[in-house]
Design a protein around this motif. Structure first.
Motif, mmCIF file in Angstrom:
data_model
loop_
_atom_site.group_PDB
_atom_site.id
_atom_site.type_symbol
_atom_site.label_atom_id
_atom_site.label_comp_id
_atom_site.label_asym_id
_atom_site.label_seq_id
_atom_site.Cartn_x
_atom_site.Cartn_y
_atom_site.Cartn_z
ATOM 1 N N ASP A 16 -20.956 -21.955 -37.938
ATOM 2 C CA ASP A 16 -20.185 -21.209 -36.952
ATOM 3 C C ASP A 16 -21.109 -20.295 -36.140
ATOM 4 O O ASP A 16 -22.326 -20.244 -36.359
ATOM 5 C CB ASP A 16 -19.070 -20.413 -37.620
ATOM 6 C CG ASP A 16 -19.576 -19.434 -38.678
ATOM 7 O OD1 ASP A 16 -20.794 -19.158 -38.712
ATOM 8 O OD2 ASP A 16 -18.748 -18.948 -39.469
ATOM 9 N N ALA A 17 -20.518 -19.592 -35.187
ATOM 10 C CA ALA A 17 -21.325 -18.751 -34.295
ATOM 11 C C ALA A 17 -22.009 -17.619 -35.048
ATOM 12 O O ALA A 17 -23.115 -17.202 -34.685
ATOM 13 C CB ALA A 17 -20.449 -18.199 -33.172
ATOM 14 N N ARG A 646 -22.279 -14.599 -30.539
ATOM 15 C CA ARG A 646 -21.031 -15.252 -30.943
ATOM 16 C C ARG A 646 -20.135 -15.510 -29.729
ATOM 17 O O ARG A 646 -19.605 -16.617 -29.557
ATOM 18 C CB ARG A 646 -20.283 -14.392 -31.958
ATOM 19 C CG ARG A 646 -20.926 -14.297 -33.328
ATOM 20 C CD ARG A 646 -19.911 -13.873 -34.383
ATOM 21 N NE ARG A 646 -19.131 -12.728 -33.958
ATOM 22 C CZ ARG A 646 -19.416 -11.463 -34.235
ATOM 23 N NH1 ARG A 646 -20.505 -11.186 -34.950
ATOM 24 N NH2 ARG A 646 -18.641 -10.478 -33.820
ATOM 25 N N HIS A 650 -18.889 -19.204 -28.269
ATOM 26 C CA HIS A 650 -17.464 -19.514 -28.187
ATOM 27 C C HIS A 650 -17.069 -19.898 -26.771
ATOM 28 O O HIS A 650 -16.299 -20.842 -26.562
ATOM 29 C CB HIS A 650 -16.641 -18.313 -28.654
ATOM 30 C CG HIS A 650 -16.731 -18.061 -30.123
ATOM 31 N ND1 HIS A 650 -16.465 -16.832 -30.683
ATOM 32 C CD2 HIS A 650 -17.073 -18.873 -31.160
ATOM 33 C CE1 HIS A 650 -16.620 -16.903 -32.000
ATOM 34 N NE2 HIS A 650 -16.998 -18.120 -32.306
ATOM 35 N N SER A 654 -15.739 -23.594 -25.753
ATOM 36 C CA SER A 654 -14.411 -23.637 -25.147
ATOM 37 C C SER A 654 -14.434 -24.362 -23.807
ATOM 38 O O SER A 654 -13.528 -25.138 -23.487
ATOM 39 C CB SER A 654 -13.878 -22.213 -24.968
ATOM 40 O OG SER A 654 -12.626 -22.222 -24.327
ATOM 41 N N THR A 664 -10.803 -27.616 -30.690
ATOM 42 C CA THR A 664 -11.665 -26.874 -31.611
ATOM 43 C C THR A 664 -10.844 -25.749 -32.235
ATOM 44 O O THR A 664 -9.754 -25.415 -31.760
ATOM 45 C CB THR A 664 -12.883 -26.254 -30.890
ATOM 46 O OG1 THR A 664 -12.433 -25.148 -30.106
ATOM 47 C CG2 THR A 664 -13.582 -27.269 -30.008
ATOM 48 N N THR A 666 -12.151 -22.706 -32.455
ATOM 49 C CA THR A 666 -12.816 -21.481 -31.991
ATOM 50 C C THR A 666 -12.007 -20.858 -30.864
ATOM 51 O O THR A 666 -11.160 -21.520 -30.249
ATOM 52 C CB THR A 666 -14.243 -21.793 -31.498
ATOM 53 O OG1 THR A 666 -14.182 -22.824 -30.514
ATOM 54 C CG2 THR A 666 -15.121 -22.248 -32.648
ATOM 55 N N PRO A 667 -12.244 -19.575 -30.568
ATOM 56 C CA PRO A 667 -11.462 -18.901 -29.520
ATOM 57 C C PRO A 667 -11.585 -19.604 -28.174
ATOM 58 O O PRO A 667 -12.634 -20.134 -27.815
ATOM 59 C CB PRO A 667 -12.081 -17.505 -29.469
ATOM 60 C CG PRO A 667 -12.692 -17.300 -30.810
ATOM 61 C CD PRO A 667 -13.182 -18.654 -31.247
ATOM 62 N N THR A 668 -10.483 -19.607 -27.433
ATOM 63 C CA THR A 668 -10.447 -20.221 -26.106
ATOM 64 C C THR A 668 -10.780 -19.181 -25.046
ATOM 65 O O THR A 668 -10.277 -18.054 -25.081
ATOM 66 C CB THR A 668 -9.059 -20.813 -25.821
ATOM 67 O OG1 THR A 668 -8.792 -21.841 -26.776
ATOM 68 C CG2 THR A 668 -8.997 -21.401 -24.417
#
Length: 673
Positions: A16-17, A646, A650, A654, A664, A666-668
């Motif tokens: 992950d980030a 991070r 993201h 995205s 995914t 992960t945050p959009t």
């Protein structure tokens, strides 16, 4: 292992980030006092500060300890890119580190065995950070440090002078600027100050605008009298020749890395009694390989003379090794380690100087401080301790890509070097007949190179099913002067053509999806990414980080002194070719962009300031192109804070998910027209 099919881009990954941000804590600049070994190490989780760490050669199993406590930050801003920020010497209570503190750019002295906190050695100038210091060496007698001082004297970025100065170690200069003695002045830029073994001579490298240090430099030698350099001689370098390092082999002989034959090879310079040149520099290893690199940062050491007359040297083409050079024969015996990339940070350690230090990596080995015995050839990692010569699985070993160095055919049938990282995930594969998306990564510089090493930022994408290809386009180092000079007057043309050629070649091979190609880069790479999006239809989207976007603005005061005339070679003479500057600038061609993008920028960037991004976005206003602009407080040129790293990752993932049509967890990031 049976893999589960999922669309490319949507593969779950443990990388992950946050893991990428932690991985950014890479070691740099090793140094030693006998058996004690130090290095600098970035700390994204600690506000991006650079800590000093140490261990011991003669204490098997000794833990690595952080010497310089938070919040101290050993980082210099000379040339804004910095360089080697500290030097070691010996005090009455043990080792002493003299370092540049990032916050105020003053030099400080710190003895971990005696001091509770670092003590200043240089005064606090009236204008904060106006005086900056780099590439420190211990002066004759051990009572001073000598270094390059950069003095900012006015409001313009180019109001700068540089000199080699002597700073007393007793702290007397902290309140008295006159206690700092000027040792030498020369051309506008200075690097690589080195004292001869007997202390009677000082050598350094100098150059002047409009040259950059990989284009044309001079190697100077002067006699030292009463602490000052006198009777200066030029002993190597000149037009179309770049000396990038010089080290003393004995009181009358220098080994310099220079490229009159088109490759940075080690040369021997023999001096007369008065300091002149006895004969032309002799090439010790006439090979089509690089034994040096571009001086983006002060303090790089690609070669170190040994006590027995040999020279330890980093060398290679595209990838690098470290070997021992015999000057008489030119023979090189390479160290038997698994590393395929060595940086220019060599040093000697051990009471007898019988251990070579360096920072090295490989596709499955994260960057580490390596100690190689010059006696029996054995090696061990000091920053990631394990048994001597013992291999160890890299972090997330099963999830790392399986890269391949490739040579593609570009425009006009020219070779284009690139490192290809196909998607890889031990637990997932793609549905039959689906081609993966690919992102072309463009390195900065542009006079630089993308090494093929263990890189969790690459693996962040490849482990999710997104291919990465890092293009060492024409203009990159590692392939000789002719290759890096392909970019002369052609920035924004050759680099873009080479990236497009590699992307299209992967499509023609069936390795990449032609409808899911992206491009990303930072700094000069951000420029290439932006030019590609405004001038070609190859890429469906792009990630542009801290870029150059307006050549006219950059040439007329919107960057720092070091690169203020770099465009003279990359684009053309100013103002004679002003129209060329305007025609190539993405800010002048914003209306032609049709692909979505994310734009990432540090708000304290002195090299590529945010005003260029703001100008570009203003020109784009109302065009209906989906994009996101993320500007980060506390970031300069290149991201160092864990939170920034991070957020940037993201945003990039995205973008690809929204444009390429995969999901995914992960945050959009919202893309707004």
């Amino acid at each position: 292992m049976t893999t589960r099919p999922l669309p490319y881009g949507s593969w779950p990954s443990p990388i992950d980030a946050a893991a990428v941000a932690q991985h950014e804590a890479a070691p740099r600049w090793p140094a030693a006092l006998a058996e004690e070994v130090w290095w600098a190490e970035s700390r994204p989780a600690e506000g991006g500060r650079v800590a000093l760490r140490r261990t011991w050669l003669d204490r098997p199993g000794a833990a690595v300890e952080t010497v310089l406590p938070a919040p101290w930050n050993a980082r210099t801003r000379v040339h804004e890119y910095g360089g080697r920020p500290y030097v070691l010497t010996r005090g009455t209570a043990g080792p002493v580190a003299v370092f540049s503190e990032f916050g105020d750019q003053r030099l400080y002295r710190y003895s971990p065995g005696a001091d509770t906190a670092p003590r200043p050695l240089t005064p606090d100038p009236d204008v904060p950070c106006a005086h900056r210091y780099a590439e420190l060496i211990v002066g004759p007698g051990g009572e001073e440090v000598w270094c390059v001082r950069e003095a900012h004297t006015g409001p313009a970025p180019t109001d700068v002078t540089r000199s080699i100065v002597a700073v007393p170690l007793d702290g007397s200069a902290a309140g008295d600027p006159d206690a700092i003695r000027t040792v030498a002045r020369d051309q506008h830029f200075l690097a690589c100050p080195r004292l001869s073994p007997d202390g009677r001579r000082l050598s350094w490298i100098s150059w002047d605008h409009p040259h950059m240090p990989w284009e044309a430099t001079l190697l100077r030698v002067a006699t030292v009298r009463e602490g000052r350099a006198e009777t200066v001689h030029t002993v190597a370098g000149g037009e179309d020749e770049a000396v990038v390092q010089a080290e003393w082999m004995d009181p009358a002989t220098l080994c310099c890395v220079t490229d009159p034959g088109g490759w940075w090879n080690p040369h021997q310079v023999s001096l007369t009694e008065d300091g002149g040149v006895e004969r032309e520099p002799v090439n010790l290893v006439r090979r089509p390989e690089e034994f040096g690199g571009p001086l983006w940062q002060l303090g790089s050491r690609w070669s170190v003379p040994l006590h027995d007359g040999r020279i330890a040297a980093v060398h290679g083409r595209a990838s690098t090794r470290v070997g021992l050079v015999s000057p008489a024969s030119g023979e090189i015996v390479d160290a038997a380690t698994p590393h395929t990339e060595w940086w220019g940070g060599l040093a000697l350690a051990g009471t007898a100087g019988d251990t070579l230090l360096g920072v090295a990596a490989a596709p499955a080995v994260a960057p580490e401080v390596v100690a190689v015995s010059l006696t029996d050839g054995s090696w061990r990692s000091l920053s990631r301790p394990r048994g001597s010569g013992e291999a160890r699985d890299a972090p997330y070993a099963q999830w790392l890509p399986r890269p391949e160095a490739r040579v593609f055919t570009g425009t006009d049938e020219r070779d284009v070097h690139a490192n290809v990282y196909p998607p890889h995930n031990p637990e997932h594969s793609a549905p039959r007949n689906e081609r993966p998306p690919y992102v072309v990564w463009v390195h900065g510089g542009p006079t630089g190179r993308a090494p093929m090493i263990h890189d969790l930022e690459v693996a962040y994408f490849t482990s999710r099913g997104i291919g990465v290809v890092a293009v060492n386009y024409g203009g990159s180092t590692g392939f000789g002067r002719a290759y890096r000079e392909r970019l002369r007057a052609n920035w924004g043309i050759v680099d873009v053509q080479d990236c497009v050629s590699v992307a299209r070649a992967l499509v023609e091979e069936g390795a990449a999806d032609p409808a899911r190609l992206a491009i990303r880069g930072g700094s000069a790479g951000g420029w290439t990414a932006a030019v590609a999006l405004t001038g070609t239809s190859t890429f469906r989207c792009g990630t542009i980080k801290f870029p150059v976007l307006d050549l006219v603005g950059w040439r007329t005061g919107e960057t720092h002194d070091f690169e203020s005339r770099y465009l003279e070679s990359l684009v053309g003479p100013w103002p004679q070719t002003k129209q060329r500057y305007e025609d190539r600038s993405p800010v002048r061609r914003a209306e032609s962009i049709t692909a979505p993008f994310v734009l990432l920028q540090g708000l304290e960037d002195e090299i590529c300031p945010p005003v260029q991004c703001e100008r570009f976005l203003e020109r784009l206003r109302g065009r209906g192109i989906p994009h996101a602009y993320l500007a980060f407080e506390g970031e300069q040129h290149g991201f160092r804070l864990e939170s920034t790293i991070r957020a940037a990752l993201h945003a990039e993932l995205s973008l690809y998910a929204q444009v390429f049509g995969f999901t995914t967890n992960t945050p959009t990031v919202e893309l707004r027209p």
